[in-house]
Design a protein around this motif. Structure first.
Motif, PDB file in Angstrom:
ATOM      1  N   ARG A 177      47.426 -19.248  52.092  1.00 43.46           N
ATOM      2  CA  ARG A 177      46.812 -18.315  51.207  1.00 43.46           C
ATOM      3  C   ARG A 177      45.284 -18.854  50.666  1.00 43.46           C
ATOM      4  O   ARG A 177      44.957 -19.943  50.887  1.00 43.46           O
ATOM      5  N   ARG A 178      44.650 -17.894  50.099  1.00 42.07           N
ATOM      6  CA  ARG A 178      43.079 -17.848  50.080  1.00 42.07           C
ATOM      7  C   ARG A 178      43.020 -19.075  48.701  1.00 42.07           C
ATOM      8  O   ARG A 178      43.777 -19.213  47.841  1.00 42.07           O
ATOM      9  N   GLY A 179      42.135 -20.182  49.080  1.00 45.67           N
ATOM     10  CA  GLY A 179      42.101 -21.207  47.930  1.00 45.67           C
ATOM     11  C   GLY A 179      43.259 -22.365  48.204  1.00 45.67           C
ATOM     12  O   GLY A 179      43.194 -23.232  47.338  1.00 45.67           O
ATOM     13  N   GLU A 180      44.184 -22.065  48.850  1.00 41.94           N
ATOM     14  CA  GLU A 180      45.120 -23.071  49.235  1.00 41.94           C
ATOM     15  C   GLU A 180      44.717 -24.293  50.099  1.00 41.94           C
ATOM     16  O   GLU A 180      43.895 -24.185  50.703  1.00 41.94           O
ATOM     17  N   PHE A 181      45.425 -25.715  49.842  1.00 44.18           N
ATOM     18  CA  PHE A 181      45.063 -26.683  50.598  1.00 44.18           C
ATOM     19  C   PHE A 181      46.538 -26.841  51.261  1.00 44.18           C
ATOM     20  O   PHE A 181      47.392 -27.363  50.506  1.00 44.18           O
ATOM     21  N   VAL A 182      46.537 -26.913  52.586  1.00 43.29           N
ATOM     22  CA  VAL A 182      47.811 -26.960  53.579  1.00 43.29           C
ATOM     23  C   VAL A 182      47.672 -28.044  54.444  1.00 43.29           C
ATOM     24  O   VAL A 182      46.396 -28.028  55.231  1.00 43.29           O
ATOM     25  N   ALA A 183      48.269 -29.139  54.361  1.00 43.74           N
ATOM     26  CA  ALA A 183      48.394 -30.074  55.320  1.00 43.74           C
ATOM     27  C   ALA A 183      49.407 -29.765  56.331  1.00 43.74           C
ATOM     28  O   ALA A 183      50.495 -29.280  55.914  1.00 43.74           O
ATOM     29  N   VAL A 184      49.088 -30.035  57.682  1.00 44.41           N
ATOM     30  CA  VAL A 184      50.219 -29.944  58.887  1.00 44.41           C
ATOM     31  C   VAL A 184      50.351 -31.422  59.417  1.00 44.41           C
ATOM     32  O   VAL A 184      49.355 -32.178  59.920  1.00 44.41           O
ATOM     33  N   VAL A 185      51.763 -31.565  59.394  1.00 41.74           N
ATOM     34  CA  VAL A 185      52.109 -32.894  60.240  1.00 41.74           C
ATOM     35  C   VAL A 185      53.089 -32.639  61.258  1.00 41.74           C
ATOM     36  O   VAL A 185      53.796 -31.538  61.326  1.00 41.74           O
ATOM     37  N   GLY A 186      53.424 -33.759  61.803  1.00 39.63           N
ATOM     38  CA  GLY A 186      54.529 -33.926  62.831  1.00 39.63           C
ATOM     39  C   GLY A 186      54.263 -34.822  63.923  1.00 39.63           C
ATOM     40  O   GLY A 186      53.424 -35.648  63.858  1.00 39.63           O
ATOM     41  N   PRO A 187      55.130 -35.093  64.777  1.00 33.58           N
ATOM     42  CA  PRO A 187      55.248 -36.044  65.823  1.00 33.58           C
ATOM     43  C   PRO A 187      54.137 -35.618  66.735  1.00 33.58           C
ATOM     44  O   PRO A 187      53.527 -34.628  66.914  1.00 33.58           O
ATOM     45  N   SER A 188      53.676 -36.932  67.425  1.00 30.82           N
ATOM     46  CA  SER A 188      52.738 -36.660  68.606  1.00 30.82           C
ATOM     47  C   SER A 188      52.856 -35.763  69.573  1.00 30.82           C
ATOM     48  O   SER A 188      54.013 -35.385  70.025  1.00 30.82           O
ATOM     49  N   GLY A 189      51.854 -34.919  69.788  1.00 29.41           N
ATOM     50  CA  GLY A 189      51.952 -33.824  70.792  1.00 29.41           C
ATOM     51  C   GLY A 189      52.504 -32.413  70.310  1.00 29.41           C
ATOM     52  O   GLY A 189      53.108 -31.638  71.302  1.00 29.41           O
ATOM     53  N   CYS A 190      53.015 -32.346  69.095  1.00 29.23           N
ATOM     54  CA  CYS A 190      53.597 -31.260  68.706  1.00 29.23           C
ATOM     55  C   CYS A 190      52.701 -29.925  68.517  1.00 29.23           C
ATOM     56  O   CYS A 190      53.314 -28.839  67.935  1.00 29.23           O
ATOM     57  N   GLY A 191      51.437 -29.857  68.708  1.00 25.61           N
ATOM     58  CA  GLY A 191      50.840 -28.813  68.731  1.00 25.61           C
ATOM     59  C   GLY A 191      49.786 -28.598  67.391  1.00 25.61           C
ATOM     60  O   GLY A 191      49.265 -27.641  67.379  1.00 25.61           O
ATOM     61  N   LYS A 192      49.509 -29.734  66.670  1.00 27.51           N
ATOM     62  CA  LYS A 192      48.671 -29.653  65.623  1.00 27.51           C
ATOM     63  C   LYS A 192      47.182 -29.362  65.851  1.00 27.51           C
ATOM     64  O   LYS A 192      46.650 -28.411  65.272  1.00 27.51           O
ATOM     65  N   SER A 193      46.806 -29.970  66.927  1.00 23.99           N
ATOM     66  CA  SER A 193      45.271 -29.639  67.286  1.00 23.99           C
ATOM     67  C   SER A 193      45.358 -28.367  67.885  1.00 23.99           C
ATOM     68  O   SER A 193      44.167 -27.627  67.856  1.00 23.99           O
ATOM     69  N   THR A 194      46.365 -27.817  68.636  1.00 22.83           N
ATOM     70  CA  THR A 194      46.462 -26.476  69.156  1.00 22.83           C
ATOM     71  C   THR A 194      46.244 -25.582  68.078  1.00 22.83           C
ATOM     72  O   THR A 194      45.539 -24.644  68.235  1.00 22.83           O
ATOM     73  N   LEU A 195      46.966 -25.650  67.102  1.00 23.38           N
ATOM     74  CA  LEU A 195      46.830 -24.693  65.786  1.00 23.38           C
ATOM     75  C   LEU A 195      45.540 -24.641  65.493  1.00 23.38           C
ATOM     76  O   LEU A 195      44.856 -23.631  65.072  1.00 23.38           O
ATOM     77  N   MET A 196      44.765 -25.702  65.403  1.00 18.48           N
ATOM     78  CA  MET A 196      43.309 -25.703  65.012  1.00 18.48           C
ATOM     79  C   MET A 196      42.592 -24.886  65.705  1.00 18.48           C
ATOM     80  O   MET A 196      41.736 -23.878  65.436  1.00 18.48           O
ATOM     81  N   LYS A 197      42.954 -24.849  67.075  1.00 17.41           N
ATOM     82  CA  LYS A 197      41.897 -24.042  67.891  1.00 17.41           C
ATOM     83  C   LYS A 197      42.305 -22.658  67.893  1.00 17.41           C
ATOM     84  O   LYS A 197      41.604 -21.951  68.262  1.00 17.41           O
ATOM     85  N   LEU A 198      43.478 -22.455  67.794  1.00 17.78           N
ATOM     86  CA  LEU A 198      44.037 -21.066  67.551  1.00 17.78           C
ATOM     87  C   LEU A 198      43.361 -20.290  66.231  1.00 17.78           C
ATOM     88  O   LEU A 198      42.704 -19.217  66.482  1.00 17.78           O
ATOM     89  N   VAL A 199      43.402 -20.978  65.340  1.00 15.19           N
ATOM     90  CA  VAL A 199      42.860 -20.420  64.088  1.00 15.19           C
ATOM     91  C   VAL A 199      41.368 -20.273  64.142  1.00 15.19           C
ATOM     92  O   VAL A 199      40.739 -19.227  63.630  1.00 15.19           O
ATOM     93  N   THR A 200      40.715 -21.270  64.707  1.00 17.47           N
ATOM     94  CA  THR A 200      39.304 -21.101  64.934  1.00 17.47           C
ATOM     95  C   THR A 200      38.795 -20.099  66.034  1.00 17.47           C
ATOM     96  O   THR A 200      37.490 -20.015  66.000  1.00 17.47           O
ATOM     97  N   GLY A 201      39.561 -19.682  66.839  1.00 16.16           N
ATOM     98  CA  GLY A 201      39.335 -18.901  67.868  1.00 16.16           C
ATOM     99  C   GLY A 201      38.977 -19.627  69.059  1.00 16.16           C
ATOM    100  O   GLY A 201      38.263 -19.109  70.398  1.00 16.16           O
ATOM    101  N   LEU A 202      39.068 -20.751  69.248  1.00 13.28           N
ATOM    102  CA  LEU A 202      38.510 -21.804  70.299  1.00 13.28           C
ATOM    103  C   LEU A 202      39.708 -21.505  71.682  1.00 13.28           C
ATOM    104  O   LEU A 202      39.490 -21.684  72.753  1.00 13.28           O
TER     105      LEU A 202
END
Length: 261
Positions: A30-55
């Motif tokens: 949601r707009r204005g929300e602070f969301v944290a993403v956690v999980g085991p190593s290699g779970c795709g957290k950094s991939t999520l970053m790349k998808l959201v930013t269009g990289l």
């Protein structure tokens, strides 16, 4: 109002026979929300970053940011990573101004209104406790100071969304907690939407409105956990039983995700 939406997203690195990093990944921020993403190593957290930013473009599914499907790098996003990546030949101030030379809507104004942008950069430096350090070069700053400058650089072009990828992971515990206070206050003052990827469960529970726990690869959201603590949150909160219980709950969820892999 939703700012970020992923709907049944999958991404495979290296073609059809490559590595499936995330699959059936769906979430909303949601707009204005602070969301944290956690999980085991290699779970795709950094991939999520790349998808959201269009990289990265998804292999399947749809990514929507600010009402538009993401098909190219998103200009309304500011990013900060574990390593500050400040350019050593530029002063701290000039490093902070760098995105303005790249973002289209600011690039033309920068030359004509540079004093206005310098004042904005100086105000950000003051906000993160670096007033008077704009003329220093990165090698003259400590690691914590460089990361504060990195946050200023992520904010200078007034993004609607800040993506933080393990931004405090390389810092000592005391400096890390100081910077938690800085990002907490930035979120409160500016009302900006923040997505934080982190391995630090205390960091997630302290900063976020909601924590998303991801499964092992291929990553998808296993659990969404609302954080019940009122804002503003003092650092002493981390020693109280409800906070400790939440951290243990998140750790158990991640252990379960790792064991199920």
């Amino acid at each position: 109002m939703t700012l970020v939406s992923l709907d049944n997203v999958a991404l495979t690195y290296g073609g059809d026979e490559g590595t499936l990093a995330v699959d059936d990944l769906s979430l909303k921020v949601r707009r204005g929300e602070f969301v944290a993403v956690v999980g085991p190593s290699g779970c795709g957290k950094s991939t999520l970053m790349k998808l959201v930013t269009g990289l990265q473009r998804p292999s399947e599914g749809v990514v929507i940011v600010a009402g538009k499907e993401v098909t190219e790098p998103v200009s309304i996003v500011g990013m900060a990573f574990q390593n500050p990546t400040l350019l050593p030949w530029r002063t701290t101030l000039d490093n902070i101004l760098l995105p303005l030379e790249i973002v289209q809507r600011h690039r033309k104004r920068l030359r004509r209104h540079k004093a206005e942008y310098v004042a904005k950069a100086e105000a950000l430096l003051a906000l993160v406790g670096l007033k008077g350090f704009g003329s220093k070069f990165p090698w003259q700053l400590s690691g914590g100071m460089q990361q504060r400058a990195n946050l200023c650089r992520a904010l200078i072009h007034e993004p609607e969304l800040i993506m933080l990828d393990e931004p405090f992971g390389a810092l000592d515990a005391f400096t890390r907690e100081e910077l938690w206070g800085v990002i907490r206050d930035i979120h409160a003052q500016k009302g900006i939407t923040i997505v934080l990827v982190t391995h630090d469960l205390r960091e997630a529970a302290y900063l976020a409105d909601r924590v998303l726990v991801m499964t092992a690869r291929p990553g998808r959201v296993k659990l969404e956990r609302e954080v019940p603590f009122a804002r503003p949150r003092p650092l002493d909160l981390m020693y109280e039983k409800p906070f400790v219980d939440l951290v243990h709950e998140l750790r158990a969820e991640i252990a379960e995700a790792r064991d199920a892999a």
